[in-house]
Scaffold this active site. Structure first.
Site, mmCIF file in Angstrom:
data_model
loop_
_atom_site.group_PDB
_atom_site.id
_atom_site.type_symbol
_atom_site.label_atom_id
_atom_site.label_comp_id
_atom_site.label_asym_id
_atom_site.label_seq_id
_atom_site.Cartn_x
_atom_site.Cartn_y
_atom_site.Cartn_z
ATOM 1 N N HIS A 72 -41.252 -0.621 13.789
ATOM 2 C CA HIS A 72 -40.078 -0.586 14.488
ATOM 3 C C HIS A 72 -38.958 0.356 14.105
ATOM 4 O O HIS A 72 -38.796 0.322 12.968
ATOM 5 C CB HIS A 72 -39.492 -1.783 15.167
ATOM 6 C CG HIS A 72 -38.670 -2.591 13.673
ATOM 7 N ND1 HIS A 72 -37.352 -2.521 13.570
ATOM 8 C CD2 HIS A 72 -39.368 -3.514 13.101
ATOM 9 C CE1 HIS A 72 -37.261 -3.333 12.345
ATOM 10 N NE2 HIS A 72 -38.366 -3.860 12.123
ATOM 11 N N ASP A 126 -35.469 0.232 15.143
ATOM 12 C CA ASP A 126 -33.924 -0.331 15.067
ATOM 13 C C ASP A 126 -33.838 -0.924 13.765
ATOM 14 O O ASP A 126 -34.692 -1.291 13.142
ATOM 15 C CB ASP A 126 -33.798 -1.068 16.558
ATOM 16 C CG ASP A 126 -34.862 -2.509 16.083
ATOM 17 O OD1 ASP A 126 -35.996 -2.205 15.855
ATOM 18 O OD2 ASP A 126 -34.103 -3.637 16.254
ATOM 19 N N ASP A 138 -36.796 -2.290 5.740
ATOM 20 C CA ASP A 138 -36.873 -2.891 7.038
ATOM 21 C C ASP A 138 -36.509 -1.879 8.181
ATOM 22 O O ASP A 138 -35.425 -2.025 8.637
ATOM 23 C CB ASP A 138 -36.138 -4.276 7.420
ATOM 24 C CG ASP A 138 -36.392 -4.823 8.732
ATOM 25 O OD1 ASP A 138 -37.597 -4.573 9.128
ATOM 26 O OD2 ASP A 138 -35.690 -5.938 8.911
ATOM 27 N N GLU A 192 -36.637 -4.967 17.752
ATOM 28 C CA GLU A 192 -37.301 -5.843 17.061
ATOM 29 C C GLU A 192 -36.247 -6.723 16.359
ATOM 30 O O GLU A 192 -36.597 -8.015 16.295
ATOM 31 C CB GLU A 192 -38.148 -5.273 15.667
ATOM 32 C CG GLU A 192 -38.911 -6.236 15.174
ATOM 33 C CD GLU A 192 -38.416 -7.091 14.000
ATOM 34 O OE1 GLU A 192 -39.024 -8.015 13.673
ATOM 35 O OE2 GLU A 192 -37.174 -6.641 13.657
ATOM 36 N N GLU A 193 -34.953 -6.151 15.971
ATOM 37 C CA GLU A 193 -34.174 -7.054 15.576
ATOM 38 C C GLU A 193 -33.357 -7.898 16.450
ATOM 39 O O GLU A 193 -32.434 -8.826 16.116
ATOM 40 C CB GLU A 193 -32.989 -6.119 14.615
ATOM 41 C CG GLU A 193 -33.624 -5.195 13.671
ATOM 42 C CD GLU A 193 -34.418 -5.995 12.275
ATOM 43 O OE1 GLU A 193 -34.037 -7.402 12.473
ATOM 44 O OE2 GLU A 193 -34.790 -5.419 11.520
ATOM 45 N N GLU A 204 -44.409 -4.889 8.711
ATOM 46 C CA GLU A 204 -43.216 -5.425 8.114
ATOM 47 C C GLU A 204 -43.754 -5.914 6.728
ATOM 48 O O GLU A 204 -44.911 -5.812 6.206
ATOM 49 C CB GLU A 204 -42.895 -6.975 8.997
ATOM 50 C CG GLU A 204 -42.631 -6.684 10.281
ATOM 51 C CD GLU A 204 -41.128 -6.347 10.286
ATOM 52 O OE1 GLU A 204 -40.279 -6.103 9.144
ATOM 53 O OE2 GLU A 204 -40.551 -6.004 11.601
#
Length: 360
Positions: free
Chosen positions: A62, A64, A94, A123-124, A147
Site C-alpha cells: 500500500h 498511503d 510502512d 490501508e491505514e 507488511e
C-alpha cells in the site's frame, strides 16, 4: 545509491497521508516505463499490474501512510535521509520500502504462472483500497503482503507471518431514564446498566487458535466509558468502547451484553484476521527467506491487522513478509535498514521466479 534505495527514496518523498494520488502516479509511471505488464488504476486509486498466465501470485503493498511528524516534512515533500545504512522518513518501513522491493521483484522475476503487483490506497483507514479492489474482482490465488515480519523469531531475522490478529472495535450503548439525583429511584441509571454490561464483557472467554505450531490468543478490553450530564442528574445514556483482537475462527460472544436491559451492542469496525490455508505455500516463502539471509526464518504470527486479512477473507491464500521491524511504523523516527530491503527484494523475486502457475 542502489536502484532499490533510489526507488524507495523517490516513493517515500511523495506526500501520501491525505491524498495518495501522486504516489500512485509514480508507481504507475514506473511500471509503464520498466515493464510490459497490463496495468490498471481503479476508481479507488489502487495500482494493479499483471503479466503471465496460470494460477496467480500477487505481491501486495500500500502507498498511503499515516500523518507525518513535523520533522518528517519539508515543503511539499517528506524528508528522506540515509544514515548508517538505514533510510529514515515517513513510510520507509510502512511500507513504501517493501513496495519498492516488490516493484523490482515484479520486473525482474520470470515466473511460469501469472505474477501480479498491487499497491492499495487506504490501508491505514481500515483497508479501503483492498476492499474496493476485492469488490471489483481482485482475486489472486496466492499473495505475499509486504507488511513487516522482521525480528519476530529473533532480532534481525526476516520471518514469514502465517497468521495475524484482526480487530473488532465496538460500542455498548446503554439507555435509561433521567431523574434528579436526590430521587434516584424515579429514574433508570444508564451508567449502572453500562456497568452491568461491562461485567459481562469481563467474564467472556477469549478465543485462541494454533496456526502451523504457533498459538494465537485474542484479547478483549474496555477502553472507554462516557455518560452523564451533571453531578445532580441520573444519567439516561452511557457509552462504553471495546477493543477486541480477534483470531481466525470464533469471536468473543459480545452479543451477550444485550441481555442487560437497555443495552445495545454496536460494531463500529471489524478488520478480519488472517490465517494461511496452505502450509506448502507458507513453507515455500519461509524457504525463500532462509535462502537470502544467515538467520533462520520461522513461520510466525503477527499481532496487527493488515490488508492480508481482507484478501484471506475473500479466499486468497496469503502470508505476510516485509521489511518493517517491530516499533518502526508510525513513529517520528521511522526507518528501514537498506540491507533488509535488499533481503526482502531477493525473497520476493525468488518466490516469484519459482512460481509455476500450477500451485494448488
Amino acid at each position: 545509491m542502489t536502484e532499490l534505495e533510489d526507488l524507495t527514496t523517490r516513493l517515500v518523498s511523495i506526500q501520501s497521508h491525505e491524498d495518495p494520488t501522486a504516489a500512485g502516479d509514480a508507481i504507475e509511471s514506473w511500471l509503464r516505463a520498466e515493464t510490459n505488464a497490463a496495468i490498471t488504476r481503479d476508481d479507488a486509486g489502487n495500482v494493479i499490474a499483471r503479466r503471465g498466465n496460470g494460477r496467480s501470485l500477487a505481491l501486495v503493498g500500500h502507498h498511503d501512510v499515516v500523518p507525518p511528524a513535523d520533522s518528517q516534512v519539508e515543503g511539499e515533500e517528506y524528508v528522506v535521509e540515509e544514515r548508517d545504512g538505514r533510510l529514515y522518513g515517513r513510510g520507509t518501513a510502512d511500507m513504501k520500502g517493501s513496495v519498492a522491493a516488490m516493484l523490482l521483484a515484479f520486473r525482474d522475476a520470470d515466473p511460469a504462472g501469472e505474477l501480479v503487483f498491487a499497491s492499495f490506497v487506504g490501508e491505514e483507514e481500515g483497508g479501503v483500497g483492498a476492499r474496493a479492489a476485492i469488490e471489483d474482482g481482485f482475486a489472486p490465488d496466492y499473495a505475499i503482503v509486504g507488511e513487516g515480519s522482521m525480528g519476530y523469531s529473533a532480532p534481525g531475522v526476516l520471518d514469514v507471518a502465517v497468521a495475524h490478529k484482526g480487530r473488532r472495535g465496538s460500542t455498548l450503548l446503554a439507555t435509561g431514564e433521567s431523574a434528579h439525583a436526590s430521587e434516584p429511584e424515579k429514574g433508570e441509571n444508564a451508567v449502572y446498566r453500562a456497568s452491568d454490561a461491562v461485567d459481562v464483557v469481563r467474564d467472556l472467554a477469549v478465543p485462541e487458535t494454533t496456526v502451523m505450531g504457533s498459538t494465537m490468543a485474542g484479547s478483549l478490553a474496555v477502553t472507554g466509558i462516557e455518560g452523564g450530564t451533571a453531578w445532580n442528574v441520573i444519567p439516561d445514556a452511557c457509552e462504553v468502547t471495546i477493543d477486541e483482537r480477534t483470531v481466525p475462527g470464533e469471536r468473543a460472544s459480545l452479543e451477550r451484553t444485550e441481555d442487560v436491559p437497555g443495552v445495545e451492542w454496536r460494531v463500529d469496525q471489524d478488520l478480519p484476521p488472517m490465517r494461511c490455508d496452505d502450509e506448502g505455500f507458507a513453507s515455500r516463502v519461509v524457504e525463500a527467506a532462509d535462502a537470502v539471509q544467515s538467520g533462520v526464518a520461522e513461520p510466525v504470527t503477527k499481532p496487527h491487522a493488515t490488508d492480508a486479512g481482507w484478501l484471506a477473507d475473500a479466499g486468497t491464500t496469503t502470508v505476510v513478509c516485509g521489511a518493517a521491524e517491530p516499533g518502526e511504523a508510525h513513529t517520528a523516527g521511522e526507518s528501514v535498514a537498506l540491507d533488509v530491503l535488499d533481503r526482502v527484494r531477493r525473497c520476493y523475486e525468488r518466490v516469484a521466479s519459482n512460481w509455476s502457475g500450477r500451485e494448488g
